[in-house]
Design an enzyme around this catalytic site. Structure first.
Site, PDB file in Angstrom:
ATOM      1  CB  ALA A   1      -1.117   0.057   1.197  1.00 36.61           C
TER       2      ALA A   1
ATOM      3  CG  HIS B   1      -3.920  -9.296  -0.669  1.00 36.97           C
ATOM      4  ND1 HIS B   1      -3.077  -8.094   0.150  1.00 36.97           N
ATOM      5  CD2 HIS B   1      -3.483 -10.627  -0.389  1.00 36.97           C
ATOM      6  CE1 HIS B   1      -2.203  -9.058   0.927  1.00 36.97           C
ATOM      7  NE2 HIS B   1      -2.409 -10.263   0.705  1.00 36.97           N
TER       8      HIS B   1
ATOM      9  CG  ASN C   1       8.413   0.296   3.793  1.00 40.74           C
ATOM     10  OD1 ASN C   1       7.637   0.385   2.852  1.00 40.74           O
ATOM     11  ND2 ASN C   1       8.136   0.322   5.046  1.00 40.74           N
TER      12      ASN C   1
ATOM     13  CB  CYS D   1     -27.521 -17.425  -7.686  1.00 40.80           C
ATOM     14  SG  CYS D   1     -25.907 -16.631  -7.035  1.00 40.80           S
TER      15      CYS D   1
ATOM     16  CB  CYS E   1     -23.319 -18.138  -8.894  1.00 38.27           C
ATOM     17  SG  CYS E   1     -23.571 -16.492  -9.554  1.00 38.27           S
TER      18      CYS E   1
ATOM     19  CG  ASP F   1      -4.095   0.677  -6.247  1.00 42.47           C
ATOM     20  OD1 ASP F   1      -3.279   1.000  -5.118  1.00 42.47           O
ATOM     21  OD2 ASP F   1      -3.558  -0.066  -7.269  1.00 42.47           O
TER      22      ASP F   1
ATOM     23  CB  SER G   1       4.176  -2.916   7.240  1.00 44.35           C
ATOM     24  OG  SER G   1       2.948  -3.636   6.844  1.00 44.35           O
TER      25      SER G   1
ATOM     26  NE  ARG H   1      -1.016  -4.256   9.133  1.00 47.30           N
ATOM     27  CZ  ARG H   1      -1.502  -4.585   8.217  1.00 47.30           C
ATOM     28  NH1 ARG H   1      -1.187  -3.959   6.861  1.00 47.30           N
ATOM     29  NH2 ARG H   1      -2.581  -5.249   7.894  1.00 47.30           N
TER      30      ARG H   1
END
Ligand code: APR
Length: 258
Positions: free
Chosen positions: A24, A123, A222, A159, A134, A106, A198, A36
């Site tokens: 992220a 993810h 990071n 459904c 379905c 995203d 992280s 976070r």
């Protein structure tokens, strides 16, 4: 910083199977908060409310989920790729990218120009909605339009099963094909670059370990320290956008003057 940037560029120039692992933090410069950091998603919402079990548990929980998901979708839909996304897309163009393993939902890698077969969405994606019964898939905007007209929690037209953004929630099983592919590519990589994560959520966070154990060089870019910094070959703490832009500039210099 310059020395480190030159060193990452040298690693990119001399590596054959380069995997970018995104979190992220790669999208915060595009206006999408991470999870976070102070002011992040888990500062504003309780992760429990987003769990898969909770979503399945009741109509009221699904209404709450969709209300929160709608608030988060707005900035995501408007967001544009930043310098880091664009640098990764350019790496693909230069033939210097095996794949991007992303935890992000995203879709900004595609907006930046990366091709479908180069991006593994571990993810899932927030840009699509799927029926949990379905499997029918819907365009996210179409479902958001129904919610805007007053619907509280959407159900499948075929459904009547509950509809949910095609993202992986806590407690939901990981997408098998993508997870297998990500492990495989991690194990074959000779350079594994983590950007903006992280590295606390499993099984995603085990990918850098798989790469390192199979002989890859591990680079971490990071803003804040991670628990993997000690085992990395190179760590740069700072904003991903300007760092990736500088690294790409060095790579192009190297490609032009071999
Ligand atoms: N440049 C570099 N790093 C940044 C930037 C930036 N502009 N902005 C934030 N960061 C760093 C933060 O320091 C933080 O360590 O990015 C990291 C983001 O970490 P998390 O918020 O934990 O996000 P991520 O690692 O992607 O979370 C993994 O957790 O909540 C679940 O499913 C969700 O995919 C997500 C998973």
């Amino acid at each position: 910083m310059t020395k480190q940037i030159e060193e990452v560029a040298r690693l990119i120039l001399t590596s054959k199977r380069i995997v970018i692992f995104a979190g992220a933090g790669l999208s915060t410069e595009s206006g999408i908060p991470d999870f976070r950091s102070p002011g992040g998603v888990w500062d504003r919402y309780d992760p429990e409310d987003f769990s898969f079990q909770n979503f399945l548990s009741s109509e009221a929980s699904r209404e709450k989920y969709w209300q929160m998901a709608t608030e988060m979708y707005g900035p995501m839909k408007k967001a544009q790729p930043n310098l880091a996304h664009l640098a990764i897309a350019e790496m693909e163009g230069l033939g210097k990218l095996d794949c991007v393993i992303t935890q992000n939902i995203d879709g900004l890698h595609f907006k930046a120009g990366n091709s479908e077969d180069k991006v593994i969405q571990l993810h899932g994606t927030a840009m699509v909605v799927s029926c949990l019964t379905c499997g029918k898939r819907y365009d996210r905007d179409e479902i958001q339009e129904r919610l805007r007209k007053g619907l509280k929690a959407p159900y499948c037209d075929d459904c009547r099963g509950p509809l949910k953004p095609a993202t992986i929630s806590f407690g939901q099983s990981m997408p098998e094909k993508e997870t297998q592919e990500a492990y495989h590519r991690s194990s074959l990589s000779d350079l594994f670059v983590v950007i903006g994560s992280s590295l606390v959520v499993q099984p995603a966070a085990s990918m850098p370990l798989v790469a390192k154990r199979n002989g890859a060089k591990l680079v971490i870019i990071n803003r804040d320290p991670t628990s993997y910094d000690d085992m990395a070959d190179l760590v740069i703490h700072g904003q991903a956008g300007p760092i990736m832009e500088s690294i790409l500039k060095e790579v192009k210099k190297g490609l032009n003057n071999p």
